[in-house]
Design an enzyme around this catalytic site. Structure first.
Site, PDB file in Angstrom:
ATOM      1  N   ASP A   1     -27.590  51.108 -38.096  1.00 32.62           N
ATOM      2  CA  ASP A   1     -27.882  49.903 -38.883  1.00 32.62           C
ATOM      3  C   ASP A   1     -28.912  49.016 -38.175  1.00 32.62           C
ATOM      4  OD1 ASP A   1     -27.667  48.179 -41.002  1.00 32.62           O
ATOM      5  OD2 ASP A   1     -25.775  47.276 -40.356  1.00 32.62           O
TER       6      ASP A   1
ATOM      7  N   ASN B   1     -25.671  52.443 -50.898  1.00 33.53           N
ATOM      8  CA  ASN B   1     -27.094  52.136 -50.685  1.00 33.53           C
ATOM      9  C   ASN B   1     -27.943  52.338 -51.949  1.00 33.53           C
ATOM     10  OD1 ASN B   1     -27.023  53.270 -47.226  1.00 33.53           O
ATOM     11  ND2 ASN B   1     -26.975  51.180 -48.004  1.00 33.53           N
TER      12      ASN B   1
ATOM     13  N   ARG C   1     -29.714  49.282 -53.514  1.00 31.88           N
ATOM     14  CA  ARG C   1     -30.952  48.674 -52.999  1.00 31.88           C
ATOM     15  C   ARG C   1     -32.081  48.839 -54.026  1.00 31.88           C
ATOM     16  NH1 ARG C   1     -31.051  49.210 -46.484  1.00 31.88           N
ATOM     17  NH2 ARG C   1     -28.850  48.740 -46.200  1.00 31.88           N
TER      18      ARG C   1
HETATM   19  C1  IPE Z   1     -24.296  51.172 -43.535  1.00 38.39           C
HETATM   20  O1  IPE Z   1     -25.255  50.174 -43.391  1.00 38.39           O
HETATM   21  C2  IPE Z   1     -24.909  52.412 -44.132  1.00 38.39           C
HETATM   22  C3  IPE Z   1     -25.851  53.129 -43.274  1.00 38.39           C
HETATM   23  C4  IPE Z   1     -26.146  52.834 -42.024  1.00 38.39           C
HETATM   24  C5  IPE Z   1     -26.471  54.276 -43.873  1.00 38.39           C
HETATM   25  P1  IPE Z   1     -25.489  49.067 -44.523  1.00 38.39           P
HETATM   26  O2  IPE Z   1     -26.561  48.186 -44.022  1.00 38.39           O
HETATM   27  O3  IPE Z   1     -25.682  49.716 -45.833  1.00 38.39           O
HETATM   28  O4  IPE Z   1     -24.072  48.330 -44.528  1.00 38.39           O
HETATM   29  P2  IPE Z   1     -23.668  46.879 -45.024  1.00 38.39           P
HETATM   30  O5  IPE Z   1     -24.290  46.680 -46.373  1.00 38.39           O
HETATM   31  O6  IPE Z   1     -24.216  45.919 -44.017  1.00 38.39           O
HETATM   32  O7  IPE Z   1     -22.175  46.875 -45.041  1.00 38.39           O
HETATM   33  C1  IPE Z   2     -29.964  50.851 -41.882  1.00 39.28           C
HETATM   34  O1  IPE Z   2     -30.809  49.754 -41.812  1.00 39.28           O
HETATM   35  C2  IPE Z   2     -30.538  51.962 -42.726  1.00 39.28           C
HETATM   36  C3  IPE Z   2     -29.826  52.208 -43.978  1.00 39.28           C
HETATM   37  C4  IPE Z   2     -28.784  51.552 -44.426  1.00 39.28           C
HETATM   38  C5  IPE Z   2     -30.333  53.271 -44.806  1.00 39.28           C
HETATM   39  P1  IPE Z   2     -30.744  48.560 -42.866  1.00 39.28           P
HETATM   40  O2  IPE Z   2     -31.794  48.780 -43.899  1.00 39.28           O
HETATM   41  O3  IPE Z   2     -29.372  48.377 -43.388  1.00 39.28           O
HETATM   42  O4  IPE Z   2     -31.158  47.341 -41.932  1.00 39.28           O
HETATM   43  P2  IPE Z   2     -30.635  45.848 -42.024  1.00 39.28           P
HETATM   44  O5  IPE Z   2     -29.142  45.876 -42.010  1.00 39.28           O
HETATM   45  O6  IPE Z   2     -31.171  45.295 -43.298  1.00 39.28           O
HETATM   46  O7  IPE Z   2     -31.212  45.193 -40.819  1.00 39.28           O
HETATM   47 MG    MG Z   3     -27.808  47.179 -42.824  1.00 41.61          MG
END
Ligand code: IPE
Ligand code: IPE
Ligand code: MG
Length: 246
Positions: free
Chosen positions: A25, A73, A76
């Site tokens: 993350d 996800n 998004r």
């Molecule tokens: C968890 O991260 C999923 C992955 C790392 C693929 P997210 O960024 O999606 O999680 P939340 O939304 O902060 O719970």
């Molecule tokens: C993790 O990075 C990757 C995925 C969830 C695919 P994020 O995109 O969630 O990064 P933050 O949480 O917005 O920093």
């Molecule tokens: Mg994240």
């Protein structure tokens, strides 16, 4: 390709976690910090997968599970989802040979059929190429949700019960574990979450029952081999009691 540093001398190589799982993350926050686009953040994150995989291999870890795309996800923006699958495809094409040369086997957990066709094909190709490799399994969780995995297991068991192949009273923790996506990796020893978020986000709900948890503020693209070694040192300082007494 540049080599990762050898394992930190403070690590007891006899007590390395067999299965490490990582919630990768913080790509978005990393991008923001560096004045880059989210897509560039995900690119940096994708490059980092090789580094951490090789560090785990140096340690003799048997399985590394990486959370790359959750069932949530999909919420998004479409452009970000498209970017992520394009990157996943590219990583599969770029690293397939490297993964294969290092005797690493690629596995998948989640619903592959729900992925864009080209991404699913690239993952399948890499799994086929590496299917006989033995040194380490890298399991990529793509379109994965812990609840969805348990629902799938329950449905399969119910189906077997309905056919008369199994009696309800014969359903045990072991039989349920046999119906997870990757039954041989149904136990996680060390769970790492980068970027400081104190939650599980629907990752491996069954498998992490007794995992040691390390949350680091480091954002995923900055989580290097030494950061992994530090997490293993933290793991080795824990007293794993499994409900018993030391
Ligand atoms: C968890 O991260 C999923 C992955 C790392 C693929 P997210 O960024 O999606 O999680 P939340 O939304 O902060 O719970
Ligand atoms: C993790 O990075 C990757 C995925 C969830 C695919 P994020 O995109 O969630 O990064 P933050 O949480 O917005 O920093
Ligand atoms: Mg994240």
């Amino acid at each position: 390709m540049e080599k990762v540093p050898p394992p930190d001398s403070r690590i007891d190589m006899e007590r390395v976690p067999a299965h490490i799982a990582i919630i990768m993350d913080g790509n978005g926050r990393w991008a923001k910090q560096h004045g880059k686009t989210r897509s560039q953040g995900h690119e940096a994150g994708a490059r980092n997968v090789r580094v951490v995989t090789e560090a785990c291999r140096e340690l003799g870890v048997r399985a590394l599970t990486l959370f790359a795309f959750s069932t949530e996800n999909w919420n998004r923006p479409q452009k970000e989802v498209d970017d992520l699958f394009r990157l996943i495809s590219r990583a599969m094409q770029q690293y397939a040979n490297r993964i294969h040369e290092t005797d690493v086997r690629l596995r998948h957990l989640g619903d592959l059929d729900g992925l864009p066709k080209s991404a699913a094909n690239d993952v399948r190709k890499c799994m086929d190429l590496t299917s006989d490799n033995k040194t380490m399994d890298v399991c990529v969780a793509l379109n994965y949700g812990g609840r969805a995995e348990l629902v799938r297991a329950a449905r399969r068991l119910a189906d077997e019960a309905a056919r008369g192949n199994i009696a309800p009273e014969d359903i045990t923790e072991d039989t349920l574990a046999q119906h997870l996506y990757l039954p041989e990796h149904s136990e996680v020893d060390l769970l790492i979450r980068t970027s400081g978020e104190l939650r599980i986000s629907n990752f491996m709900l069954w498998q992490i029952s007794y995992a040691e948890i390390v949350v680091t503020p480091t954002l995923w693209p900055d989580f290097d081999a030494q950061a992994l070694y530090d997490a293993v040192i933290a793991y080795q300082s824990r007293d794993r009691r499994f409900g018993g007494r030391p």
